[in-house]
Write an enzyme that holds these catalytic residues in place. Structure first.
Site, PDB file in Angstrom:
ATOM      1  N   CYS A  57       0.847  -1.202   0.000  1.00 40.80           N
ATOM      2  CA  CYS A  57       0.000   0.000   0.000  1.00 40.80           C
ATOM      3  C   CYS A  57       0.880   1.249   0.000  1.00 40.80           C
ATOM      4  O   CYS A  57       1.677   1.443   0.928  1.00 40.80           O
ATOM      5  CB  CYS A  57      -0.920  -0.005   1.212  1.00 40.80           C
ATOM      6  SG  CYS A  57      -2.043   1.406   1.257  1.00 40.80           S
ATOM      7  N   CYS A  84      -3.950   6.193 -45.595  1.00 36.08           N
ATOM      8  CA  CYS A  84      -4.209   7.280 -44.649  1.00 36.08           C
ATOM      9  C   CYS A  84      -2.955   8.090 -44.340  1.00 36.08           C
ATOM     10  O   CYS A  84      -3.040   9.178 -43.761  1.00 36.08           O
ATOM     11  CB  CYS A  84      -4.792   6.724 -43.355  1.00 36.08           C
ATOM     12  SG  CYS A  84      -3.630   5.703 -42.395  1.00 36.08           S
TER      13      CYS A  84
END
Length: 419
Positions: free
Chosen positions: A135, A345
């Site tokens: 944590c 493209c």
């Protein structure tokens, strides 16, 4: 049907999909609903001295139209009394005896504190313990979580303390907020851990509101760093998993965590050495029923590959993960554009021209139709064009034989030294 039963250091479950210690495993109601939905196991939200959580506490990174590409969390461990959690764990285990229930634990780095909580938790019938050394916020400021998890000596010592009294397998959950996670993985193994789990969340700030100038999230005008998870952290998790799985002094089972949202993600973690996987953000985003897709996809994949068991996947790609110095520098691939699929493209041309190696040209055929072509003599095989191309299979990276024998950087340096 392939056998999906998973085994992590002696902890068995009907399948390898566990819920990670997090908000989805905060109560017996939630864990029981998850088991009914099909999850194989759950790591109960971290137990310790109950704390007070803040509001607000969650935030997310949305990217290019995708919701929750990354997730930020400043929630801490369980804010419910330990007795209540233990009563619900016992009830859940009674109702689902074949599902894995692992208790995540976090206390001060004191021997007597660890002994006390381990004995109390094991008394209600958990299948294993997960020590939360990961944590990164709130608890770390109190000397717990990643504050312990960043110090190999503390990881080893606290693992030893737990193993002194534990009767069930002990999993050590590692923090990614460290230079080399194998240092703490090795420390956990040296302390007697039966397995490790990784990664816990990464220190992060989700964002800043450019209208109010407040951090995201903010609590009454102030923000703080939190734990980052979700699909965006998956490459980091895979890297750390692979490093631990191939380390000769770790050599204990691993529970894989970090951005797992699809069955394909799970397969990648299993191949890279995880014995099972833990999921959090995807369940928070889509609910417990995503496990149906995970199970169906994994089962179909195993059948397609002709594998009898999910255990047949574990670690199969670890030997393919190495150091840069071992790569064959004489291997060559080049980009090749399929004109039948290409939509012209120009994304590949622009990316190559501006930011790579200027090897894609724009041409016109005899009928005046434009097309793109790679100068394969100039192409270095960087893959950028195929990555930015929006059309599947329009650009392939193909091997280009060059007649050179394999030669890595390490081999090259050794040859030079021997001359």
């Amino acid at each position: 049907m392939a056998d999906l039963i998973s085994n992590l250091a002696g902890i068995t479950s009907p399948n390898p999909f566990w819920l990670a210690s997090a908000p989805p495993t905060n109560s017996g109601y939630q864990v029981q609903r998850a088991f009914e939905a099909g999850w194989g196991g759950a790591v109960w939200k971290t137990l310790g001295e109950p704390i007070m959580n803040s509001t607000s506490r969650f935030a997310a990174l949305h990217f290019n139209g995708k919701r929750v590409a990354g997730f930020n969390n400043i929630e801490l461990i369980s804010d419910r009394p330990l007795d209540v959690n233990l009563r619900e764990i016992a009830d859940t285990k009674k109702r689902f005896p074949n599902h894995a229930i692992v208790a995540s634990l976090m206390v001060e780095p004191k021997q007597e504190k660890w002994h006390e909580i381990v004995k109390r938790v094991e008394a209600v019938g958990v299948d294993g313990l997960e020590l939360n050394f990961g944590c990164p916020h709130g608890m770390a400021e109190r000397g717990m979580g990643s504050a312990s998890g960043q110090v190999p000596a503390l990881v080893e010592q606290q693992t030893v303390w737990v193993k002194e009294v534990a009767r069930t397998p002990v999993i050590v959950k590692l923090t990614p907020n460290i230079t080399d996670i194998t240092a703490t993985a090795e420390a956990a193994a040296q302390g007697g851990a039966d397995a490790i789990s990784l990664i816990n969340t990464i220190n992060s700030l989700a964002g800043v509101d450019i209208d109010t100038w407040q951090t995201i999230p903010n609590v009454d005008g102030l923000g703080t760093h939190g734990g980052y998870c979700g699909p965006a952290v998956k490459p980091i998790a895979l890297h750390m998993l692979g490093d631990c799985a191939r380390h000769p002094n770790v050599n204990i089972p691993i529970s894989g965590i970090g951005g797992i949202a699809t069955w394909q993600d799970a397969v990648q973690f299993l191949l890279m050495g995880a014995s099972n996987v833990q999921v959090c953000t995807a369940a928070m985003h889509h609910g417990f029923r995503i496990v149906e897709d995970l199970l169906d996809g994994l089962s179909a994949y195993l059948e397609e590959k002709g594998l009898a068991s999910v255990q047949d996947l574990v670690g199969q790609s670890v030997h393919r993960y190495s150091e840069w110095g071992n790569l064959n520098l004489n291997h060559q691939v080049v980009a090749r554009i399929n004109r039948d699929v290409c939509i012209n493209c120009n994304k590949c041309h622009i990316s190559c021209e501006d930011t790579a190696h200027q090897c894609i040209g724009r041409y016109t055929d005899e009928n005046g139709a434009p097309y793109l072509k790679v100068d394969e003599d100039e192409c270095v095989g960087c893959n950028l064009c195929s990555i930015v191309c929006p059309v599947e299979d329009a650009i392939a990276m193909v091997p280009k034989p060059n007649g050179l024998p394999p030669m890595s950087w390490n081999e090259r340096q050794a040859a030079i030294a021997n001359d």
